[in-house]
Motif scaffolding. Structure first.
Motif, PDB file in Angstrom:
ATOM      1  N   ALA A  15       0.830  -1.198   0.000  1.00  0.00           N
ATOM      2  CA  ALA A  15       0.000   0.000   0.000  1.00  0.00           C
ATOM      3  C   ALA A  15       0.866   1.251   0.000  1.00  0.00           C
ATOM      4  N   GLY A  16       0.213   2.400  -0.136  1.00  0.00           N
ATOM      5  CA  GLY A  16       0.916   3.672  -0.084  1.00  0.00           C
ATOM      6  C   GLY A  16       1.923   3.831  -1.210  1.00  0.00           C
ATOM      7  N   ASP A  17       3.058   4.443  -0.882  1.00  0.00           N
ATOM      8  CA  ASP A  17       4.098   4.671  -1.901  1.00  0.00           C
ATOM      9  C   ASP A  17       4.684   3.364  -2.408  1.00  0.00           C
ATOM     10  N   ALA A  18       4.534   2.284  -1.642  1.00  0.00           N
ATOM     11  CA  ALA A  18       5.094   0.988  -2.039  1.00  0.00           C
ATOM     12  C   ALA A  18       4.120   0.157  -2.860  1.00  0.00           C
ATOM     13  N   ALA A  19       2.931   0.684  -3.146  1.00  0.00           N
ATOM     14  CA  ALA A  19       1.900  -0.086  -3.843  1.00  0.00           C
ATOM     15  C   ALA A  19       2.425  -0.664  -5.157  1.00  0.00           C
ATOM     16  N   CYS A  20       2.118  -1.929  -5.394  1.00  0.00           N
ATOM     17  CA  CYS A  20       2.549  -2.600  -6.614  1.00  0.00           C
ATOM     18  C   CYS A  20       1.766  -3.893  -6.775  1.00  0.00           C
ATOM     19  N   GLY A  21       1.896  -4.480  -7.922  1.00  0.00           N
ATOM     20  CA  GLY A  21       1.319  -5.785  -8.177  1.00  0.00           C
ATOM     21  C   GLY A  21       2.418  -6.749  -8.567  1.00  0.00           C
ATOM     22  N   LEU A  22       2.322  -7.981  -8.085  1.00  0.00           N
ATOM     23  CA  LEU A  22       3.326  -9.006  -8.375  1.00  0.00           C
ATOM     24  C   LEU A  22       2.634 -10.299  -8.761  1.00  0.00           C
ATOM     25  N   ALA A  23       3.047 -10.872  -9.869  1.00  0.00           N
ATOM     26  CA  ALA A  23       2.596 -12.203 -10.278  1.00  0.00           C
ATOM     27  C   ALA A  23       3.830 -12.981 -10.687  1.00  0.00           C
ATOM     28  N   ALA A  42       4.803  -4.598 -11.351  1.00  0.00           N
ATOM     29  CA  ALA A  42       4.594  -3.215 -11.771  1.00  0.00           C
ATOM     30  C   ALA A  42       4.218  -2.377 -10.566  1.00  0.00           C
ATOM     31  N   ALA A  43       4.708  -1.130 -10.538  1.00  0.00           N
ATOM     32  CA  ALA A  43       4.456  -0.250  -9.407  1.00  0.00           C
ATOM     33  C   ALA A  43       3.136   0.481  -9.576  1.00  0.00           C
ATOM     34  N   LYS A  45      -0.859   1.677  -7.583  1.00  0.00           N
ATOM     35  CA  LYS A  45      -2.124   1.074  -7.187  1.00  0.00           C
ATOM     36  C   LYS A  45      -2.820   0.406  -8.356  1.00  0.00           C
ATOM     37  N   GLN A  46      -2.706   1.024  -9.540  1.00  0.00           N
ATOM     38  CA  GLN A  46      -3.377   0.459 -10.716  1.00  0.00           C
ATOM     39  C   GLN A  46      -2.812  -0.903 -11.073  1.00  0.00           C
ATOM     40  N   ALA A  47      -1.530  -1.104 -10.820  1.00  0.00           N
ATOM     41  CA  ALA A  47      -0.910  -2.402 -11.120  1.00  0.00           C
ATOM     42  C   ALA A  47      -1.506  -3.488 -10.243  1.00  0.00           C
ATOM     43  N   ALA A  48      -1.719  -3.176  -8.963  1.00  0.00           N
ATOM     44  CA  ALA A  48      -2.306  -4.161  -8.061  1.00  0.00           C
ATOM     45  C   ALA A  48      -3.738  -4.478  -8.454  1.00  0.00           C
ATOM     46  N   GLU A  49      -4.478  -3.451  -8.866  1.00  0.00           N
ATOM     47  CA  GLU A  49      -5.868  -3.658  -9.263  1.00  0.00           C
ATOM     48  C   GLU A  49      -5.958  -4.482 -10.549  1.00  0.00           C
ATOM     49  N   GLY A  50      -4.962  -4.367 -11.410  1.00  0.00           N
ATOM     50  CA  GLY A  50      -4.958  -5.112 -12.664  1.00  0.00           C
ATOM     51  C   GLY A  50      -4.036  -6.307 -12.619  1.00  0.00           C
ATOM     52  N   ILE A  51      -3.952  -6.959 -11.469  1.00  0.00           N
ATOM     53  CA  ILE A  51      -2.987  -8.047 -11.285  1.00  0.00           C
ATOM     54  C   ILE A  51      -3.271  -9.230 -12.204  1.00  0.00           C
ATOM     55  N   GLY A  52      -4.505  -9.320 -12.709  1.00  0.00           N
ATOM     56  CA  GLY A  52      -4.826 -10.390 -13.652  1.00  0.00           C
ATOM     57  C   GLY A  52      -3.984 -10.310 -14.919  1.00  0.00           C
ATOM     58  N   PRO A  81      -1.422  -7.996   5.714  1.00  0.00           N
ATOM     59  CA  PRO A  81      -2.223  -6.775   5.671  1.00  0.00           C
ATOM     60  C   PRO A  81      -1.787  -5.880   4.517  1.00  0.00           C
ATOM     61  N   GLY A  82      -2.651  -4.919   4.171  1.00  0.00           N
ATOM     62  CA  GLY A  82      -2.274  -4.035   3.086  1.00  0.00           C
ATOM     63  C   GLY A  82      -3.432  -3.331   2.437  1.00  0.00           C
ATOM     64  N   SER A  83      -3.258  -3.018   1.173  1.00  0.00           N
ATOM     65  CA  SER A  83      -4.198  -2.227   0.396  1.00  0.00           C
ATOM     66  C   SER A  83      -5.558  -2.905   0.290  1.00  0.00           C
ATOM     67  N   PHE A  84      -6.604  -2.188   0.670  1.00  0.00           N
ATOM     68  CA  PHE A  84      -7.969  -2.719   0.604  1.00  0.00           C
ATOM     69  C   PHE A  84      -8.297  -3.180  -0.813  1.00  0.00           C
ATOM     70  N   THR A  85      -8.070  -2.299  -1.795  1.00  0.00           N
ATOM     71  CA  THR A  85      -8.400  -2.635  -3.178  1.00  0.00           C
ATOM     72  C   THR A  85      -7.455  -3.689  -3.731  1.00  0.00           C
ATOM     73  N   GLY A  86      -6.161  -3.565  -3.423  1.00  0.00           N
ATOM     74  CA  GLY A  86      -5.197  -4.542  -3.923  1.00  0.00           C
ATOM     75  C   GLY A  86      -5.472  -5.932  -3.406  1.00  0.00           C
ATOM     76  N   LEU A  87      -5.874  -6.057  -2.143  1.00  0.00           N
ATOM     77  CA  LEU A  87      -6.190  -7.368  -1.584  1.00  0.00           C
ATOM     78  C   LEU A  87      -7.423  -7.967  -2.245  1.00  0.00           C
TER      79      LEU A  87
END
Length: 233
Positions: A15-23, A42-43, A45-52, A81-87
């Motif tokens: 979350a926050g400045d560290a928000a990212c998505g990992l697959a 990818a770094a 919030k959008q990356a975490a939301e589009g983790i698919g 724990p972490g980002s509501f949307t990312g989780l």
């Protein structure tokens, strides 16, 4: 239980400045060694939301995509724990892949994924009480995870525990700690660490945990002052 040697790993918890998505696609060797076969990160919030999208790219890179001879036998996802949307996005994506593949989905926390390395660091130091894993949250707070569980802490209300502790995580320096605190270089779990924790849970070596978002805070949504509307007739 058949031997699991191919694991799809998803993590949208940061979350926050560290928000990212990992697959990532992780292979497990016959002697228990974990090897990273493919990874997409990818770094933002959008990356975490589009983790698919990241998952699809990682699977294609590993040659584990739909219709390929080899496909994942387990899906591992960080539940918090972490980002509501990312989780929500990563757990939903993990459940979808597991359903489509007909394989188990296993959830782990960040601390569970890092526990082995943090426990080792504590043992190597002198006189430490244990470890704290501190990760970013919203509104002047952080998430603090220990072996006992996770809590959300307001920075202005933080009271450091007694004794000397190892402090890790992407927000480790945000908490004022007493002299003698040891800072760990471990910030976020690697794909291999997440895979190892998930496989340990699948084998029963870790206690049960559903592969659902770990929400530490109570929901912020409130009922309207006038109450809910009556059901349509």
């Amino acid at each position: 239980m058949s031997t699991i040697s191919r694991i799809l790993v998803l993590d949208g918890s940061a979350a926050g400045d560290a928000a990212c998505g990992l697959a990532a696609c992780v292979s497990v060797g016959s002697e228990g060694a974990y090897a990273l076969i493919a990874q997409q990160k990818a770094a933002g919030k959008q990356a975490a939301e589009g983790i698919g999208l990241l998952a699809g790219q990682a699977l294609a890179q590993a040659g584990w995509q739909a219709g390929a001879p080899l496909q994942p036998q387990l899906v591992a996802v960080v539940v918090g724990p972490g980002s509501f949307t990312g989780l929500r996005a990563s757990c939903a994506t993990a459940a979808g892949y597991a359903l489509g593949l007909g394989v188990p989905v296993v959830g782990v926390t960040r601390g569970e994924a890092l526990r082995s390395v943090l426990d080792t660091e504590v043992k190597k130091a002198d006189g430490l009480q244990g470890w704290l894993l501190v990760t970013a949250a919203r509104k002047g707070r952080v998430f603090v995870e220990t072996v006992a569980g996770v809590q959300a802490v307001a920075l202005v209300d933080w009271q450091p525990p007694e004794g000397r502790w190892l402090v890790a995580g992407d927000a480790a320096t945000s908490l004022p700690m007493p002299a003698g605190t040891v800072l760990s270089e471990s910030a976020t779990p690697t794909a291999e660490q997440i895979a190892a924790a998930a496989l340990a849970r699948q084998k029963g070596e870790l206690g049960p945990r559903e592969a659902l978002p770990l929400y530490v805070d109570p929901p912020e949504a409130k009922l309207p002052a006038a109450g809910l509307r009556s059901a349509p007739v």
